[in-house]
Design a protein around this motif. Structure first.
Motif, PDB file in Angstrom:
ATOM      1  N   GLU A   1      -4.726  -6.445   4.201  1.00 44.74           N
ATOM      2  CA  GLU A   1      -5.931  -6.792   4.965  1.00 44.74           C
ATOM      3  C   GLU A   1      -6.061  -6.039   6.274  1.00 44.74           C
ATOM      4  N   TYR A   2      -4.912  -5.556   6.816  1.00 45.22           N
ATOM      5  CA  TYR A   2      -5.018  -4.834   8.084  1.00 45.22           C
ATOM      6  C   TYR A   2      -5.750  -3.510   7.874  1.00 45.22           C
ATOM      7  N   ASP A   3      -6.257  -2.965   8.978  1.00 47.72           N
ATOM      8  CA  ASP A   3      -7.085  -1.767   8.927  1.00 47.72           C
ATOM      9  C   ASP A   3      -6.276  -0.576   8.406  1.00 47.72           C
ATOM     10  N   HIS A   4      -6.659  -0.062   7.258  1.00 48.95           N
ATOM     11  CA  HIS A   4      -6.008   1.142   6.746  1.00 48.95           C
ATOM     12  C   HIS A   4      -6.907   1.823   5.728  1.00 48.95           C
ATOM     13  N   LYS A   5      -6.581   3.085   5.438  1.00 51.80           N
ATOM     14  CA  LYS A   5      -7.273   3.800   4.363  1.00 51.80           C
ATOM     15  C   LYS A   5      -6.263   4.076   3.254  1.00 51.80           C
ATOM     16  N   HIS A   6      -6.608   3.649   2.067  1.00 57.14           N
ATOM     17  CA  HIS A   6      -5.742   3.749   0.895  1.00 57.14           C
ATOM     18  C   HIS A   6      -5.991   5.108   0.235  1.00 57.14           C
ATOM     19  N   CYS A   7      -4.929   5.822  -0.151  1.00 63.90           N
ATOM     20  CA  CYS A   7      -5.174   7.106  -0.843  1.00 63.90           C
ATOM     21  C   CYS A   7      -5.046   6.964  -2.354  1.00 63.90           C
ATOM     22  N   TRP A   8      -4.780   5.749  -2.813  1.00 68.05           N
ATOM     23  CA  TRP A   8      -4.742   5.453  -4.247  1.00 68.05           C
ATOM     24  C   TRP A   8      -3.910   6.447  -5.032  1.00 68.05           C
ATOM     25  N   HIS A   9      -2.624   6.429  -4.733  1.00 60.50           N
ATOM     26  CA  HIS A   9      -1.701   7.282  -5.491  1.00 60.50           C
ATOM     27  C   HIS A   9      -1.494   6.732  -6.902  1.00 60.50           C
ATOM     28  N   LEU A  10      -1.374   5.423  -7.018  1.00 58.20           N
ATOM     29  CA  LEU A  10      -1.094   4.820  -8.328  1.00 58.20           C
ATOM     30  C   LEU A  10      -2.060   3.681  -8.612  1.00 58.20           C
ATOM     31  N   MET A  11      -2.373   3.482  -9.887  1.00 56.41           N
ATOM     32  CA  MET A  11      -3.153   2.324 -10.325  1.00 56.41           C
ATOM     33  C   MET A  11      -2.178   1.377 -11.024  1.00 56.41           C
ATOM     34  N   ILE A  12      -1.688   0.412 -10.250  1.00 49.86           N
ATOM     35  CA  ILE A  12      -0.654  -0.498 -10.770  1.00 49.86           C
ATOM     36  C   ILE A  12      -1.279  -1.841 -11.114  1.00 49.86           C
ATOM     37  N   VAL A  13      -0.915  -2.357 -12.298  1.00 53.50           N
ATOM     38  CA  VAL A  13      -1.368  -3.676 -12.699  1.00 53.50           C
ATOM     39  C   VAL A  13      -0.121  -4.487 -13.077  1.00 53.50           C
ATOM     40  N   ARG A  14      -0.148  -5.791 -12.772  1.00 53.30           N
ATOM     41  CA  ARG A  14       0.958  -6.656 -13.187  1.00 53.30           C
ATOM     42  C   ARG A  14       0.582  -7.334 -14.497  1.00 53.30           C
ATOM     43  N   VAL A  15       1.489  -7.248 -15.471  1.00 54.19           N
ATOM     44  CA  VAL A  15       1.258  -7.826 -16.785  1.00 54.19           C
ATOM     45  C   VAL A  15       2.047  -9.132 -16.857  1.00 54.19           C
TER      46      VAL A  15
END
Ligand SMILES: *Cc1c(COP(=O)(O)O)cnc(C)c1O
Length: 387
Positions: free
Chosen positions: A285-299
């Motif tokens: 939630e803190y101010d940041h910019k995500h560079c989206w290195h990985l698309m991780i999902v929890r199964v």
């Protein structure tokens, strides 16, 4: 007709990048030289740091930074177990004790609150990991480091292009970026140290090339001064120019690369929201910019009826690559069998690490993907779990 295999990752290399490598090959200077120096300058401007050292890998850089910090027998280094194995292996090989810290259950990043109880008078360094392209909460971590007088080394392998409170990762403190083939900007293999510590940069620069008193490349002589001599025994961790040149164009396009990754991830997250038991990581939630290195999902097998490993195998049958970032290190053979005898009791509070280690799955994500590729991944998942 079966479709082409959709890999987990493909580097974002264009014709100009290929031309640039060809030019270096034709130039007569293929190892560390003007292009690695140019990459260092470009990274310095981009990350707004003071000193940049190009290296053969982020792991090599971590080795040299830990060495330069004096990490050795009797010391402890606090780092997550849910990360790539390199840092923990290096701590162990240096004769120090890796102290595993748990991570937030939904961002997979460690926090100052989780680290503080693990600090002892032996703690020499803290190596937190910017995870999957999100930023650590750096203010809290550096406040903790300052309070206890302990060095922070940011594992920024996933975070070239990430920002924290408007500052690029690299600007705040000492960071190691990876340019390995899977990373958002790649030189095939490579690493970058950024730091404000001039002495540290100088030491790493020396240790990365046999401990010689000068770097491999001297601008005036177009080569190494022949009289350079060993100041201290060092390693062979330099980045060749045929690698360095590959990153120059990617770094110029980094905003576009991040924008495309963001578009893909936004669509993934919308689609996954329709499925039960497939939960993406939380965005801090803190101010940041995500560079989206990985698309991780929890199964979550209790909701999906399938465990992560079987899902990965079933995706592969359907021509889709998936990965695990990462398998908790303390659960891997060497550490499982030897940690207790080498280092004593393992931190018993690693439940978020252990649960996520079982459930995390990285889905295909790379800039040349299309939204229809995501449709294909989602359709495959629906087919596999019968939702
Ligand atoms: C890739 C990676 C590294 C190591 O990078 P190399 O350049 O391959 O040595 C370290 N930490 C994390 C979290 C990584 O993903």
């Amino acid at each position: 007709m079966s479709q082409a295999f959709l890999p987990l990752c493909r580097p974002a290399i264009d014709d100009n990048d290929i031309q640039a490598v060809t030019d270096v090959l034709r130039s007569g200077w293929i190892t560390t030289g003007p292009k690695s120096a140019e990459l260092e300058n470009q990274v310095q401007q981009y990350t707004q740091t003071s000193h940049v050292v190009s290296l053969s890998s982020a792991s090599a850089g971590m080795h040299l930074v830990l060495l330069a910090l004096g990490v050795g027998p009797g010391d402890e280094v606090i780092t997550p177990s849910l990360t790539w194995v390199s840092t923990v292996n290096l701590i162990t090989l240096l004769g120090a004790k890796p102290v595993f810290v748990d991570v937030d259950q939904d961002t997979l990043m460690t926090t100052a609150e989780l680290i503080e109880p693990l600090i002892t008078d032996k703690t020499k360094a803290i190596v937190p990991v910017h995870y999957s392209g999100a930023s650590l909460d750096l203010d809290a971590l550096y406040a903790l480091g300052d309070k206890h007088g302990i060095a922070i080394v940011e594992d920024a392998a996933h975070a070239l292009g990430t920002e924290y409170q408007g500052r690029p990762i690299g600007k705040t403190g000492t960071c190691l970026f990876s340019l390995h083939a899977i990373k958002n900007v790649t030189t095939a293999e490579g690493g970058i140290l950024t730091t404000h510590d001039a002495k540290l940069a100088e030491r790493v620069r020396r240790l990365k090339f046999h401990g010689l008193g000068v770097d491999a490349f001297d601008r005036e002589t177009q080569g190494r001064a022949p009289q350079a001599e060993v100041i201290e025994p060092g390693f062979k961790y330099n980045m060749p120019d045929i690698c360095a040149v590959l990153a120059l164009g990617q770094l110029e396009r980094i905003e576009q690369i991040t924008a495309k990754r963001t578009e893909l991830v936004t669509y993934y997250r919308q689609q996954l929201a329709q499925l039960d038991g497939f939960t993406p990581l939380a965005i801090p939630e803190y101010d940041h910019k995500h560079c989206w290195h990985l698309m991780i999902v929890r199964v979550d097998p209790s909701q999906t009826g399938i465990n992560r490993d079987d899902l990965i195998a079933a995706l592969k049958v359907r021509g889709i690559g998936a990965g695990i970032h990462f398998k908790a290190i303390h659960t891997q053979k060497y550490y499982r069998e030897n940690y207790a005898s080498l280092f004593g009791e393992i931190n018993p509070n690693l439940s978020n690490t252990e649960r996520n280690s079982q459930q995390i799955c990285s889905l295909p994500l790379f800039p040349s993907m299309e939204l229809t590729d995501i449709d294909r991944v989602i359709a495959a998942i629906k087919d596999i779990v019968g939702q």
